[in-house]
Every structure is written in C-alpha cells, then in structure tokens.
Design a protein around this motif. Structure first.
Motif, PDB file in Angstrom:
ATOM      1  N   GLY A 334       1.175  12.175  35.337  1.00  0.00           N
ATOM      2  CA  GLY A 334       1.507  12.958  36.516  1.00  0.00           C
ATOM      3  C   GLY A 334       2.237  14.252  36.228  1.00  0.00           C
ATOM      4  N   GLU A 335       2.385  14.627  34.958  1.00  0.00           N
ATOM      5  CA  GLU A 335       3.087  15.867  34.612  1.00  0.00           C
ATOM      6  C   GLU A 335       2.104  16.971  34.232  1.00  0.00           C
ATOM      7  OE1 GLU A 335       7.602  15.328  33.016  1.00  0.00           O
ATOM      8  OE2 GLU A 335       5.994  15.094  31.548  1.00  0.00           O
ATOM      9  N   LEU A 336       2.468  18.195  34.600  1.00  0.00           N
ATOM     10  CA  LEU A 336       1.747  19.392  34.168  1.00  0.00           C
ATOM     11  C   LEU A 336       2.699  20.146  33.238  1.00  0.00           C
ATOM     12  CD1 LEU A 336      -0.679  21.264  34.277  1.00  0.00           C
ATOM     13  CD2 LEU A 336       0.208  22.229  36.399  1.00  0.00           C
ATOM     14  N   THR A 337       2.456  20.024  31.937  1.00  0.00           N
ATOM     15  CA  THR A 337       3.393  20.498  30.920  1.00  0.00           C
ATOM     16  C   THR A 337       2.860  21.742  30.229  1.00  0.00           C
ATOM     17  OG1 THR A 337       4.109  18.221  30.514  1.00  0.00           O
ATOM     18  CG2 THR A 337       4.662  19.854  28.846  1.00  0.00           C
ATOM     19  N   ALA A 338       3.702  22.756  30.114  1.00  0.00           N
ATOM     20  CA  ALA A 338       3.350  23.985  29.399  1.00  0.00           C
ATOM     21  C   ALA A 338       4.108  24.036  28.089  1.00  0.00           C
ATOM     22  CB  ALA A 338       3.698  25.204  30.249  1.00  0.00           C
ATOM     23  N   ALA A 373      -8.086  11.022  25.631  1.00  0.00           N
ATOM     24  CA  ALA A 373      -7.639  12.416  25.670  1.00  0.00           C
ATOM     25  C   ALA A 373      -8.841  13.346  25.581  1.00  0.00           C
ATOM     26  CB  ALA A 373      -6.666  12.700  24.528  1.00  0.00           C
ATOM     27  N   GLY A 374      -8.799  14.418  26.369  1.00  0.00           N
ATOM     28  CA  GLY A 374      -9.803  15.471  26.302  1.00  0.00           C
ATOM     29  C   GLY A 374      -9.147  16.750  25.827  1.00  0.00           C
ATOM     30  N   TYR A 375      -9.861  17.516  24.989  1.00  0.00           N
ATOM     31  CA  TYR A 375      -9.267  18.693  24.335  1.00  0.00           C
ATOM     32  C   TYR A 375     -10.145  19.920  24.541  1.00  0.00           C
ATOM     33  CZ  TYR A 375      -8.083  21.796  20.400  1.00  0.00           C
ATOM     34  OH  TYR A 375      -7.762  22.873  19.629  1.00  0.00           O
ATOM     35  N   LEU A 376      -9.532  21.029  24.981  1.00  0.00           N
ATOM     36  CA  LEU A 376     -10.217  22.308  25.116  1.00  0.00           C
ATOM     37  C   LEU A 376      -9.612  23.290  24.120  1.00  0.00           C
ATOM     38  CD1 LEU A 376     -12.228  24.168  26.649  1.00  0.00           C
ATOM     39  CD2 LEU A 376     -10.344  24.778  28.148  1.00  0.00           C
ATOM     40  N   ALA A 377     -10.420  23.735  23.143  1.00  0.00           N
ATOM     41  CA  ALA A 377      -9.952  24.659  22.118  1.00  0.00           C
ATOM     42  C   ALA A 377      -9.850  26.076  22.665  1.00  0.00           C
ATOM     43  CB  ALA A 377     -10.888  24.621  20.912  1.00  0.00           C
ATOM     44  N   GLN A 378      -9.245  26.976  21.876  1.00  0.00           N
ATOM     45  CA  GLN A 378      -9.109  28.375  22.289  1.00  0.00           C
ATOM     46  C   GLN A 378     -10.463  29.050  22.454  1.00  0.00           C
ATOM     47  OE1 GLN A 378      -6.609  30.855  19.888  1.00  0.00           O
ATOM     48  NE2 GLN A 378      -4.792  29.604  20.173  1.00  0.00           N
ATOM     49  N   VAL A 444     -15.238  19.521  29.532  1.00  0.00           N
ATOM     50  CA  VAL A 444     -14.206  18.576  29.099  1.00  0.00           C
ATOM     51  C   VAL A 444     -13.834  17.637  30.239  1.00  0.00           C
ATOM     52  CG1 VAL A 444     -11.830  18.356  28.278  1.00  0.00           C
ATOM     53  CG2 VAL A 444     -13.321  20.121  27.321  1.00  0.00           C
ATOM     54  N   LEU A 445     -13.738  18.165  31.460  1.00  0.00           N
ATOM     55  CA  LEU A 445     -13.352  17.340  32.609  1.00  0.00           C
ATOM     56  C   LEU A 445     -14.399  16.291  32.946  1.00  0.00           C
ATOM     57  CD1 LEU A 445     -11.732  20.021  34.957  1.00  0.00           C
ATOM     58  CD2 LEU A 445     -10.582  18.212  33.694  1.00  0.00           C
ATOM     59  N   LEU A 446     -15.651  16.537  32.589  1.00  0.00           N
ATOM     60  CA  LEU A 446     -16.702  15.546  32.828  1.00  0.00           C
ATOM     61  C   LEU A 446     -16.472  14.258  32.033  1.00  0.00           C
ATOM     62  CD1 LEU A 446     -19.833  17.870  32.962  1.00  0.00           C
ATOM     63  CD2 LEU A 446     -19.042  16.373  34.805  1.00  0.00           C
ATOM     64  N   LEU A 447     -15.659  14.343  30.982  1.00  0.00           N
ATOM     65  CA  LEU A 447     -15.337  13.156  30.179  1.00  0.00           C
ATOM     66  C   LEU A 447     -14.302  12.267  30.860  1.00  0.00           C
ATOM     67  CD1 LEU A 447     -15.126  14.892  26.682  1.00  0.00           C
ATOM     68  CD2 LEU A 447     -17.014  13.501  27.566  1.00  0.00           C
ATOM     69  N   ARG A 448     -13.684  12.768  31.935  1.00  0.00           N
ATOM     70  CA  ARG A 448     -12.677  12.029  32.707  1.00  0.00           C
ATOM     71  C   ARG A 448     -11.544  11.490  31.832  1.00  0.00           C
ATOM     72  NH1 ARG A 448     -16.418   8.381  36.846  1.00  0.00           N
ATOM     73  NH2 ARG A 448     -17.179  10.121  38.117  1.00  0.00           N
ATOM     74  N   PRO A 449     -10.881  12.356  31.063  1.00  0.00           N
ATOM     75  CA  PRO A 449      -9.803  11.877  30.187  1.00  0.00           C
ATOM     76  C   PRO A 449      -8.541  11.551  30.972  1.00  0.00           C
ATOM     77  CG  PRO A 449      -9.946  14.251  30.078  1.00  0.00           C
ATOM     78  CD  PRO A 449     -11.083  13.814  30.949  1.00  0.00           C
ATOM     79  N   ASP A 450      -7.716  10.659  30.420  1.00  0.00           N
ATOM     80  CA  ASP A 450      -6.401  10.369  31.006  1.00  0.00           C
ATOM     81  C   ASP A 450      -5.412  11.480  30.677  1.00  0.00           C
ATOM     82  OD1 ASP A 450      -6.992   7.605  31.968  1.00  0.00           O
ATOM     83  OD2 ASP A 450      -7.314   7.280  29.824  1.00  0.00           O
ATOM     84  N   GLY A 480      -2.760  11.106  38.741  1.00  0.00           N
ATOM     85  CA  GLY A 480      -2.192  10.284  37.679  1.00  0.00           C
ATOM     86  C   GLY A 480      -2.547  10.715  36.271  1.00  0.00           C
ATOM     87  N   LYS A 481      -3.215  11.843  36.117  1.00  0.00           N
ATOM     88  CA  LYS A 481      -3.524  12.344  34.781  1.00  0.00           C
ATOM     89  C   LYS A 481      -2.297  13.053  34.206  1.00  0.00           C
ATOM     90  CE  LYS A 481      -7.920  11.359  35.573  1.00  0.00           C
ATOM     91  NZ  LYS A 481      -8.554  10.166  34.962  1.00  0.00           N
ATOM     92  N   SER A 482      -2.285  13.200  32.904  1.00  0.00           N
ATOM     93  CA  SER A 482      -1.277  14.020  32.235  1.00  0.00           C
ATOM     94  C   SER A 482      -1.980  15.256  31.703  1.00  0.00           C
ATOM     95  CB  SER A 482      -0.632  13.248  31.079  1.00  0.00           C
ATOM     96  OG  SER A 482       0.264  14.079  30.363  1.00  0.00           O
ATOM     97  N   VAL A 483      -1.511  16.437  32.111  1.00  0.00           N
ATOM     98  CA  VAL A 483      -2.133  17.694  31.696  1.00  0.00           C
ATOM     99  C   VAL A 483      -1.110  18.510  30.919  1.00  0.00           C
ATOM    100  CG1 VAL A 483      -3.296  19.803  32.436  1.00  0.00           C
ATOM    101  CG2 VAL A 483      -3.622  17.686  33.740  1.00  0.00           C
ATOM    102  N   THR A 484      -1.491  18.900  29.709  1.00  0.00           N
ATOM    103  CA  THR A 484      -0.624  19.723  28.864  1.00  0.00           C
ATOM    104  C   THR A 484      -1.408  20.935  28.397  1.00  0.00           C
ATOM    105  OG1 THR A 484       0.665  17.832  28.090  1.00  0.00           O
ATOM    106  CG2 THR A 484       0.708  19.806  26.725  1.00  0.00           C
ATOM    107  N   PHE A 485      -0.817  22.117  28.536  1.00  0.00           N
ATOM    108  CA  PHE A 485      -1.519  23.320  28.108  1.00  0.00           C
ATOM    109  C   PHE A 485      -0.604  24.206  27.282  1.00  0.00           C
ATOM    110  CE2 PHE A 485       0.317  24.211  32.230  1.00  0.00           C
ATOM    111  CZ  PHE A 485       0.760  25.532  32.180  1.00  0.00           C
ATOM    112  N   VAL A 486      -1.182  24.728  26.198  1.00  0.00           N
ATOM    113  CA  VAL A 486      -0.530  25.745  25.384  1.00  0.00           C
ATOM    114  C   VAL A 486      -0.842  27.097  26.007  1.00  0.00           C
ATOM    115  CG1 VAL A 486      -0.818  26.991  23.203  1.00  0.00           C
ATOM    116  CG2 VAL A 486      -0.420  24.529  23.185  1.00  0.00           C
TER     117      VAL A 486
END
Length: 556
Positions: A334-338, A373-378, A444-450, A480-486
């Motif tokens: 539930g967190e959106l972390t930068a 986990a789903g990952y989006l590269a630069q 990436v979102l089509l993979l439905r990652p947690d 309920g997903k956890s989203v972290t972005f650089v």
C-alpha cells in the motif's frame, strides 16, 4: 542572421493517419536559445530529427528546411555532421564504443581531425565536464546521467554551431540537471551557439530561454518569450498549459487569479518568485506565516512487509568498489515509495537487486513466498520485440497467462489509462519517448505483480501523462500493491509519494514523508519549498500554498 528556417514542413510516419508535423513554418536566429515544449507525441522529437539530416525519419514528408540559407539536403557532409550536433533522449542510443575515452574520440576521428587537435579538445572537454576519473571506464558501468554527459561532450568536441537536445536532463539528478542547463547557457552566451532544447522539465530551462515554441499535434500552438508564454497560459491559451511553467510562474498565476488580478512582473525563477511574493504581499493581503499547518497525510494502515533488504552489499566486480554497503530497506503493502539520489549513487542497482535480477554478495533481499515483482528499466526499448504497440501488449498478456477475453479487457483498460489508442498500430520505435515509456509500463502491469519497481517512470512524460500515471500508481497502492520508483523528478515525488528515501554512499541516508523529507533538504526539494520555506517550511507544491492562502482568507 537566421541559422534555421523551416517552410511548410510536414511529415507522416508510415501507417499513421495524423501527421507528426503539420505545415510548420518558423525561423530561428543565430545565437538564440529556444525551448520546445508540448505534450508527448506533439512532434518535438520528430522536428529535431528533421533538423539533424542524418537522423531524418522514414516516412512521407514535404516542405523545406534551410541551414544558413542553404537547403539542408545540399549541405556538404562535413558541415552537416560537424556544425549540427544532437544529444538524444536515450543516452544508450548514442553510444557506440566500449570506453569513455574511445567514445569521446570516435566522432573526431570520423571527421579526420589530427591526433594533436583531438588530444587538445579532449583535455579541454574532460576538464569542463569533470570526466577525467571516467576516461578509461567501460561505458556500460556508467549511470544514465553520466552517459548523457559523455554524449554531450562527444557532440561539443566537434564545435557545433547548432546544438539540438531531446530531453537531455531526463536522467540527471536535480543538481546535475541544474549544472547541465547552466552549461548550455554558457555555451549559448559565450560561444553564441544556437540551442534548440526539447524539455518537459522546464523549471530550469524556461528562465534561460530567449524564446519558447509550444507544440501541439504537429503544429506550433504558441511562439513567444518565456514571460509571454506565461501570460498567454494565464489568459487565453488554456489552463492545461500552465503545468509546463516553472513553479514561480504557476504560483503567480494561481495567487493572482485567486486575488482577482495579477500583481507585478511575472517571476520565472525561485529568486524572482520569492521577491514577487514579498512585494505583492500587500496587494494579496497574504504572506505565508511561520508555523503554518503541515500537509495532511492519509492515515497509515498496518504495514505488511512485502520485501526486505538486510545488510545487502553489492559490487559488479570482485575487486571493484561497493555500490551498495550493508543497506537496510523495506517495501510495504500500500505504499508509493520514491528513491532519490545523485547520478551513480546505485539507485538502479538497488532496484535490480529488489527485483531479483542481481544477487547481493552479502546480506539478503527477500520476499515472502508467493509475492511477485515487476520491473521497468530506464530504457523502454528493451521491452519491445514486435512490429506494433498492439502486438507488444497482446503478447505480454498471453505471456502473463491471461485468457484471450481477459487479456483483451486488460489491454483495453491500460490503453485507455495511458492514452495509447492513437499509437496501437505504430511500431514501438517510431513513437515518442513518452509513449514508449507508457507502453513498456503497460506491459509490466499486465503481469499483475504484487511489487512494482520502476526506474525513472516519468522520463519523457508530459505533465498530463504524469498526472495520469500518478492516478494509476495510487490506484495500485489502494489495491494493496507496493510501488517503488527511482526518480530525479523531485516535483513528482513530492506531490504523489507517500514515502521518500535518499540513497547516498551505498545506503539509505534519509527517509520519511514528503514534507519531512523535502523540508529538510537544500537542493533535493521543490522550487515552491525553496520560495516559501522560511515561513511555510512544509509546503511543497503550488496547491499547498493556495490551500494555506484559502485558510488565511477564511480566518480573516
């Protein structure tokens, strides 16, 4: 004297119905600093590629471009290659050699410069950019921002007269981006180098510009000085264009509108914005007061840990430097972390470690059983292997194990969410950088990652697209997903993140809520905070200041 003139320039990519450039006519004087802005897909990159003859895209075109009075196709090859330089949006697309030294020398060798001239130019440029420690490093070991600096240096080694830049600061941290912009201004002022810069991050670019061209749907919607564009955005041009303006200008328009009329000269910089607020305080009957209320936060819910890094250390080579050093960090449902930090701090490495793409040599990075986990590269181009955007999305849905009907629904939903309807039939390499970014994220979102791990997700996105992205990411956290972005996009992190962390010297140096995190920083904070922090230290956005002003009015 004019250096560039375009006459009735139009262009249509193969298979497209709407032209990317639609009858453009304009003139640019020698020595001008011009900023191109506008929504993703408005034609900015296509226009820049037409100005660099070797990069003209394939398609149906008409009209004429003149360089110093000569039609661009008729220029001698050495003139076209040497006098017109371009820095791409994606630094990976411009690098061809293995080491920094080889990359810097490559362009000069192609023009046949003598070794003595090459060494002299290289010594000067390496000193200017601080590249000496990187000269013998493999290019693949550099951060995205470092690669971009190498690209700019490579172009400048040819001593161009016209410099074209496509979103050059998208992978630079705030300090490096500011230095990069002022370096461009120095080149413009001291060498009379003509600069045409395409940018979405206009906080630093707009105050340096002589002129702004606002593009929409392949046409020029507005052409004027920075203050003229601000004035137009506040009157008849439309509120949606205000998102492109520097924070000082947006605050000026917002408070002036709230107080029934503008007061004073339009500010473009933090210094001008602070002075304007002080001078206009009487007319506005307002100036933020000390100890004002902090930003409201959503009530915190029970924090279930979805990923935990404990004393994680990582280095790329056995005898190389440690990139991450006994790092402790956790991701919660539930967190959106930068995650912020300087270029080369290890942010992308940390993201790959959390995604399971890299393994720590010491410590651990672990997820509970069943968590994905789903990952989006630069670089979004890494995700494309089919001929159309539609094929990319449908194949990813199939790879994710979705049924045909379920896949169609998911693809249709994400297509609407990201505004990709107009590019479904296009080749992924032919669409704008922002559209490529949105397509890769949809895949990436089509993979439905947690857990969703995103590396610079706002890179190449216009303000409207960023807002849509934020809504989508916030909806995922609500689910309920956890989203972290650089990110290097401080404004985006301040506005939307629920938690911010600063990576420094291989570990997390600071973390907290946006107001506490940015309010304590000097450079890693928003322009609005720098303007009002003496009296309203926890205000990060224009909306925060307006809310305080409304509270002030209601109490008066």
């Amino acid at each position: 004297m004019e250096i560039v003139r375009a006459h009735e320039l139009s262009f249509l990519y193969p298979g497209e119905e709407r032209p990317s450039l639609d009858g453009l006519s304009f003139t640019i004087k020698e020595g001008e600093f011009v900023v191109l802005c506008g929504p993703s897909g408005s034609g900015k990159t296509t226009l820049l590629r037409h100005l660099k003859r070797e990069l003209t895209p394939v398609g149906e075109g008409s009209g004429t471009i003149y360089y110093k009075g000569t039609e661009l196709p008729l220029l001698p090859p050495e003139t076209a290659a040497g006098e017109i330089g371009m820095v791409f949006q994606n630094p990976e697309a411009q690098i061809v050699m293995e080491t920094v030294w080889q990359e810097l020398a490559f362009s000069m060798e192609n023009l046949g410069l003598s070794p003595s001239v090459m060494r002299g130019r290289l010594a000067e440029m390496a000193g200017l950019f601080g590249l000496e420690p990187l000269l013998y490093k493999p290019v693949h070991e550099l951060s995205g921002g470092q690669k971009q600096l190498v690209n700019l240096a490579s172009v400048l080694l040819l001593h161009p007269r016209l410099l074209l830049l496509d979103e050059p600061t998208s992978q630079l941290d705030p300090v490096a981006a500011r230095e990069f912009m002022y370096l461009l201004r120095r080149l413009n002022e001291e060498l009379s180098m003509t600069v045409i810069l395409s940018e979405h991050r206009l906080e630093e670019a707009l105050p340096l510009a002589d002129r702004v061209l606002l593009m929409e749907k392949g046409r020029i919607a507005a052409d004027g000085s920075p203050r003229g564009i601000v004035r137009a955005a506040g009157s008849g041009l439309g509120e949606e264009h205000q998102a492109y303006l520097p924070a000082a200008s947006r605050l000026f328009l917002a408070l002036s509108a709230a107080a029934a009329g503008p007061h004073g000269t339009i500010p473009l910089t933090v210094r001008e914005g602070k002075r304007w607020l002080e001078s206009a305080a009487g007319a506005l009957s307002y100036w933020p007061g000390p100890g004002a209320s902090p930003r409201a936060h959503k009530p915190s819910r029970a924090r279930e840990t979805l990923l935990e890094c404990r004393e994680a250390s990582f280095r790329y080579e056995k005898d190389g430097p440690e990139i991450l050093k006994k790092l402790d960090f956790s991701l919660h449902r539930g967190e959106l972390t930068a995650i912020l930090g300087g270029n080369g701090a290890g942010k992308s490495t940390l993201l790959q470690l959390m995604a399971g793409l890299l393994k720590p040599q010491r410590g651990r990075a672990a997820m509970p059983k069943g968590v994905t986990a789903g990952y989006l590269a630069q670089n979004p181009l890494l995700y494309f292997s089919h001929d159309t955007v539609s094929e990319e999305l449908r194949h990813m849905a199939k790879h994710a194990g979705l049924s045909a009907s379920e896949g169609e629904r998911e693809v249709a939903s994400l297509t609407r969410a990201f505004g990709l309807e107009g590019v479904l039939g296009s080749h992924p390499h032919d669409i704008s950088g922002g559209e490529q970014q949105k397509t890769a994220l949809a895949m990436v979102l089509l993979l439905r990652p947690d857990i969703l791990l995103l590396d610079e997700p706002t890179k190449g996105l216009d303000p409207g697209a960023k807002e849509h992205l934020a809504e989508l990411l916030q909806a995922l956290t609500e689910d309920g997903k956890s989203v972290t972005f650089v990110t290097h996009d401080v404004e985006f992190a301040a506005r939307y993140a629920s938690r911010c962390a600063l990576l420094f010297d291989g570990s997390i140096a600071a973390e907290g809520t946006p107001d506490a995190f940015f309010g304590a920083n000097y450079f890693y904070t928003t322009a609005v905070n720098r303007m009002v922090r003496d009296r309203l230290p926890q205000a990060l956005t224009v909306e925060d200041v307006i809310a305080d002003w409304q509270n002030f009015v209601s109490r008066s």
